[in-house]
Design an enzyme around this catalytic site. Structure first.
Site, PDB file in Angstrom:
ATOM      1  N   GLU A  80       5.650  -6.178 -18.473  1.00 31.44           N
ATOM      2  CA  GLU A  80       4.393  -5.568 -18.031  1.00 31.44           C
ATOM      3  C   GLU A  80       3.921  -4.581 -19.088  1.00 31.44           C
ATOM      4  O   GLU A  80       4.659  -3.700 -19.513  1.00 31.44           O
ATOM      5  CB  GLU A  80       4.581  -4.877 -16.674  1.00 31.44           C
ATOM      6  CG  GLU A  80       3.386  -4.062 -16.190  1.00 31.44           C
ATOM      7  CD  GLU A  80       2.070  -4.839 -16.113  1.00 31.44           C
ATOM      8  OE1 GLU A  80       2.005  -5.838 -15.375  1.00 31.44           O
ATOM      9  OE2 GLU A  80       1.097  -4.469 -16.829  1.00 31.44           O
ATOM     10  N   CYS A 121      -3.904  -5.155  -7.829  1.00 31.25           N
ATOM     11  CA  CYS A 121      -3.964  -4.768  -6.414  1.00 31.25           C
ATOM     12  C   CYS A 121      -3.617  -3.299  -6.227  1.00 31.25           C
ATOM     13  O   CYS A 121      -4.331  -2.552  -5.565  1.00 31.25           O
ATOM     14  CB  CYS A 121      -3.034  -5.661  -5.609  1.00 31.25           C
ATOM     15  SG  CYS A 121      -3.050  -5.294  -3.859  1.00 31.25           S
ATOM     16  N   CYS A 181      -6.948  -3.739  -4.310  1.00 32.07           N
ATOM     17  CA  CYS A 181      -6.813  -3.581  -2.850  1.00 32.07           C
ATOM     18  C   CYS A 181      -6.527  -2.153  -2.401  1.00 32.07           C
ATOM     19  O   CYS A 181      -7.200  -1.633  -1.509  1.00 32.07           O
ATOM     20  CB  CYS A 181      -5.687  -4.454  -2.299  1.00 32.07           C
ATOM     21  SG  CYS A 181      -5.210  -5.880  -3.269  1.00 32.07           S
ATOM     22  N   LYS A 212      -9.057   0.655  -3.445  1.00 31.86           N
ATOM     23  CA  LYS A 212     -10.296   0.240  -2.768  1.00 31.86           C
ATOM     24  C   LYS A 212     -10.246   0.573  -1.284  1.00 31.86           C
ATOM     25  O   LYS A 212     -11.184   1.129  -0.726  1.00 31.86           O
ATOM     26  CB  LYS A 212     -10.502  -1.266  -3.005  1.00 31.86           C
ATOM     27  CG  LYS A 212     -11.736  -1.900  -2.424  1.00 31.86           C
ATOM     28  CD  LYS A 212     -11.617  -2.299  -0.972  1.00 31.86           C
ATOM     29  CE  LYS A 212     -10.517  -3.246  -0.628  1.00 31.86           C
ATOM     30  NZ  LYS A 212     -10.726  -4.614  -1.046  1.00 31.86           N
ATOM     31  N   TYR A 229     -17.628 -10.268  -3.399  1.00 31.82           N
ATOM     32  CA  TYR A 229     -17.068  -9.350  -2.409  1.00 31.82           C
ATOM     33  C   TYR A 229     -16.899  -7.938  -2.975  1.00 31.82           C
ATOM     34  O   TYR A 229     -16.942  -6.961  -2.228  1.00 31.82           O
ATOM     35  CB  TYR A 229     -15.754  -9.897  -1.836  1.00 31.82           C
ATOM     36  CG  TYR A 229     -14.548  -9.743  -2.738  1.00 31.82           C
ATOM     37  CD1 TYR A 229     -13.709  -8.638  -2.625  1.00 31.82           C
ATOM     38  CD2 TYR A 229     -14.247 -10.679  -3.719  1.00 31.82           C
ATOM     39  CE1 TYR A 229     -12.606  -8.479  -3.453  1.00 31.82           C
ATOM     40  CE2 TYR A 229     -13.152 -10.538  -4.550  1.00 31.82           C
ATOM     41  CZ  TYR A 229     -12.346  -9.433  -4.414  1.00 31.82           C
ATOM     42  OH  TYR A 229     -11.269  -9.279  -5.248  1.00 31.82           O
ATOM     43  N   GLU A 251     -18.140  -4.619  -1.078  1.00 28.36           N
ATOM     44  CA  GLU A 251     -17.241  -3.529  -0.708  1.00 28.36           C
ATOM     45  C   GLU A 251     -17.644  -2.201  -1.348  1.00 28.36           C
ATOM     46  O   GLU A 251     -17.768  -1.178  -0.677  1.00 28.36           O
ATOM     47  CB  GLU A 251     -15.808  -3.893  -1.117  1.00 28.36           C
ATOM     48  CG  GLU A 251     -15.319  -5.130  -0.389  1.00 28.36           C
ATOM     49  CD  GLU A 251     -13.858  -5.461  -0.611  1.00 28.36           C
ATOM     50  OE1 GLU A 251     -13.274  -6.083   0.285  1.00 28.36           O
ATOM     51  OE2 GLU A 251     -13.285  -5.107  -1.660  1.00 28.36           O
ATOM     52  N   HIS A 284     -10.561  -5.748  27.565  1.00 23.95           N
ATOM     53  CA  HIS A 284     -11.842  -5.085  27.738  1.00 23.95           C
ATOM     54  C   HIS A 284     -11.686  -3.576  27.665  1.00 23.95           C
ATOM     55  O   HIS A 284     -10.709  -3.051  28.193  1.00 23.95           O
ATOM     56  CB  HIS A 284     -12.426  -5.493  29.099  1.00 23.95           C
ATOM     57  CG  HIS A 284     -13.792  -4.977  29.336  1.00 23.95           C
ATOM     58  ND1 HIS A 284     -14.893  -5.448  28.642  1.00 23.95           N
ATOM     59  CD2 HIS A 284     -14.246  -4.007  30.163  1.00 23.95           C
ATOM     60  CE1 HIS A 284     -15.965  -4.790  29.059  1.00 23.95           C
ATOM     61  NE2 HIS A 284     -15.594  -3.914  29.976  1.00 23.95           N
ATOM     62  N   GLU A 306     -12.710  -9.336  22.412  1.00 21.15           N
ATOM     63  CA  GLU A 306     -12.858 -10.111  23.647  1.00 21.15           C
ATOM     64  C   GLU A 306     -14.047 -11.062  23.573  1.00 21.15           C
ATOM     65  O   GLU A 306     -14.085 -12.074  24.273  1.00 21.15           O
ATOM     66  CB  GLU A 306     -12.988  -9.190  24.869  1.00 21.15           C
ATOM     67  CG  GLU A 306     -14.306  -8.445  24.956  1.00 21.15           C
ATOM     68  CD  GLU A 306     -14.426  -7.610  26.231  1.00 21.15           C
ATOM     69  OE1 GLU A 306     -14.099  -8.120  27.314  1.00 21.15           O
ATOM     70  OE2 GLU A 306     -14.843  -6.430  26.135  1.00 21.15           O
TER      71      GLU A 306
END
Ligand SMILES: Cc1cc2nc3c(=O)[nH]c(=O)nc-3n(C[C@H](O)[C@H](O)[C@H](O)COP(=O)(O)OP(=O)(O)OC[C@H]3O[C@@H](n4cnc5c(N)ncnc54)[C@H](O)[C@@H]3O)c2cc1C
Length: 450
Positions: free
Chosen positions: A35, A43, A48, A51, A177, A181, A439, A444
């Site tokens: 890395e 992410c 993610c 965000k 998206y 967002e 409910h 529902e």
């Protein structure tokens, strides 16, 4: 050098790479993961997680606006953007450490640096040669910037997470998206937001109801959504940037322009040409349904493959691949159908299965039936604004098997996961009808559709 020989080498320590490396190590393989930046990838660092923290902040701001209707006198409230950013950054750093700890605990060797293929089984990291029978390309992607004059004056989603102060007037260019967002976040935190779309509707590929409702929600909230506007140039200097469009409009001034026009796979400059691995027209690594390329021992998962660009998908694909290569499960693979997704817009979108358009194309108009309801969530009984929630079921055949579930509105983000289980189990409309409603909830409405 014996030390630099591995059973499995993973290039990229993001969602897919880390998951695959850890799973392979748990099967007893000798694993190295390379890395160049921070462990956790897109992410954790610029996707993610930060965000969702920003989305939470925007949701709190919205609740503060709604509080008055519920009798609270909270007076004027003010956001300390610097404090929010600092808290978010600290949390992300904490996750980086957790990722490293998990890799260490599993016995995966962490190799810090930028890797480059020398051949299909050899990767060079700053002069160190690492060799493995199996290698995984999990290098993810990066945000695209348009090739127009002045583009460098704008930022991308990566830059969004570097902002030290909240911009006052922001333009988001693009209709995916990420625009859905980040526009909501910026708007609810107090920026004036303009969205420029190349096309007539955002979030291509999603159900038409969601696409139309999203634009309506954005406009009702006070964002300016401009359709059919292609940015061809940026004029001026910060904080007075102006976007020039193909049809001659000059839109602005903005102190921040955010390009959200898509992401490119990270497949250039990493020596892939020396492996013989094929790339598609957009530069994605071409893999089969077992995540393998045509070159023996070279595999790829996650965003770099151009398959569904979601963290749980990258993780699951990475784990299955490790199970197949090192866990004695020769057929292990993931199923890319009916993957549920959420867009953290304001309000959020939850969706699983086929859009109405895709269902009609697959099954024919006569076989497809739609159940839909638009209502005001009880939460808004006492708030001045009354944004609607819309739920929609797409069913096929006389048995009314559910092939698509689409929701936009409060709580859509949390309710869709359970409904996705039902859809994947082959639920019919009658199964929902037989399930007692809870409910009063938004969920529902999905079991009481007529
Ligand atoms: C703004 C934004 C919001 C998102 N929100 C969500 C969400 O809410 N839910 C969701 O499921 N998904 C979300 N995603 C998508 C998600 O982040 C990605 O699908 C996921 O991170 C892909 O994982 P990956 O392992 O393929 O790649 P990445 O996570 O991108 O990891 C790739 C890693 O490889 C490293 N790397 C690249 N080249 C080299 C090299 N040559 N040598 C060494 N290291 C290298 C990179 O530094 C990086 O750390 C979001 C993405 C963005 C941009």
């Amino acid at each position: 050098l014996v030390k630099d020989r591995f059973d499995y080498l993973v290039l990229g320590g993001g969602s897919g790479g880390v998951a695959s490396a850890r799973r392979a190590a748990s099967h007893g393989a000798r694993v190295g993961i390379i890395e160049g930046d921070r462990f956790g990838g897109t992410c954790v660092n610029v996707g993610c997680v930060p965000k969702k923290i920003m989305w939470n902040a925007a949701t709190i701001a919205e609740a503060l606006e709604d509080a008055e209707g519920y009798g609270f006198d909270i007076g004027a409230f003010k956001l300390d953007f610097g404090k929010l950013k600092q808290g978010r950054d600290n949390y992300v750093r904490y996750l980086n450490r957790i990722y490293e700890k998990h890799l260490d605990a599993e016995g995966v060797e962490r190799i810090v640096g930028w890797g480059r293929f020398v051949d299909a089984h050899t990767i060079d990291v700053a002069g160190r040669r690492l060799v493995a029978e199996h290698v995984l390309v999990a290098t993810g992607g990066t945000p695209r910037v348009p090739d127009v004059p002045g583009a460098e004056l704008g930022i991308t989603s990566d830059g969004f997470f570097d902002l030290e102060v909240l911009p006052k007037q922001v333009a988001l260019v693009g209709g995916g998206y990420i625009t859905a967002e980040l526009s909501g976040v910026l708007h609810h935190l107090g920026a004036r937001v303009t969205v420029l779309l190349h096309h007539g509707e955002p979030i291509r590929g999603f159900d038409g109801m969601l696409r139309a409702e999203l634009v309506q929600h954005m406009r009702d909230a006070g964002m300016e959504v401009m359709l059919w506007r292609e940015a061809i140039r940026v004029d001026g200097t910060t904080p007075a940037l102006v976007i020039v469009t193909r049809n001659g409009d000059r839109i602005g001034p903005f102190d921040c322009i955010l390009w959200a026009i898509g992401r490119s796979p990270r497949t250039s400059g990493i020596g892939l040409e020396s492996t013989g691995v094929a790339l598609d027209a957009d530069g994605h690594v071409v893999v089969d349904d077992l995540q393998s390329t045509a070159v023996p021992g070279v595999h790829a998962v996650g965003d770099v493959t151009g398959q569904l660009q979601l963290t749980p998908v990258a993780i699951a694909a990475g784990r299955k691949l490790a199970d197949r290569l090192f866990g004695g499960e020769p057929e292990a693979r993931i199923d890319y159908d009916d993957v549920p997704t959420v867009i953290f817009s304001h309000p959020p979108i939850g969706t699983v299965g086929l859009s109405e358009e895709a269902a009609r194309a697959r099954y024919g108009d006569a076989a497809v039936k739609i159940y839909e309801r638009r209502f005001t969530n009880l939460y808004h009984a006492l708030t001045p604004k009354k944004p609607k929630t819309t739920v929609k079921l797409v069913v096929t055949g006389t048995e009314e098997r559910i092939v698509g579930i689409h929701v936009i509105g409060l709580a859509a983000d949390e309710l869709i996961q359970g409904f996705a289980v039902a859809l994947r189990m082959g639920a019919k409309k009658s199964d929902l009808d037989r399930t007692m409603a809870i409910h009063p909830t938004a969920a529902e409405e999905l079991v009481t559709l007529r």
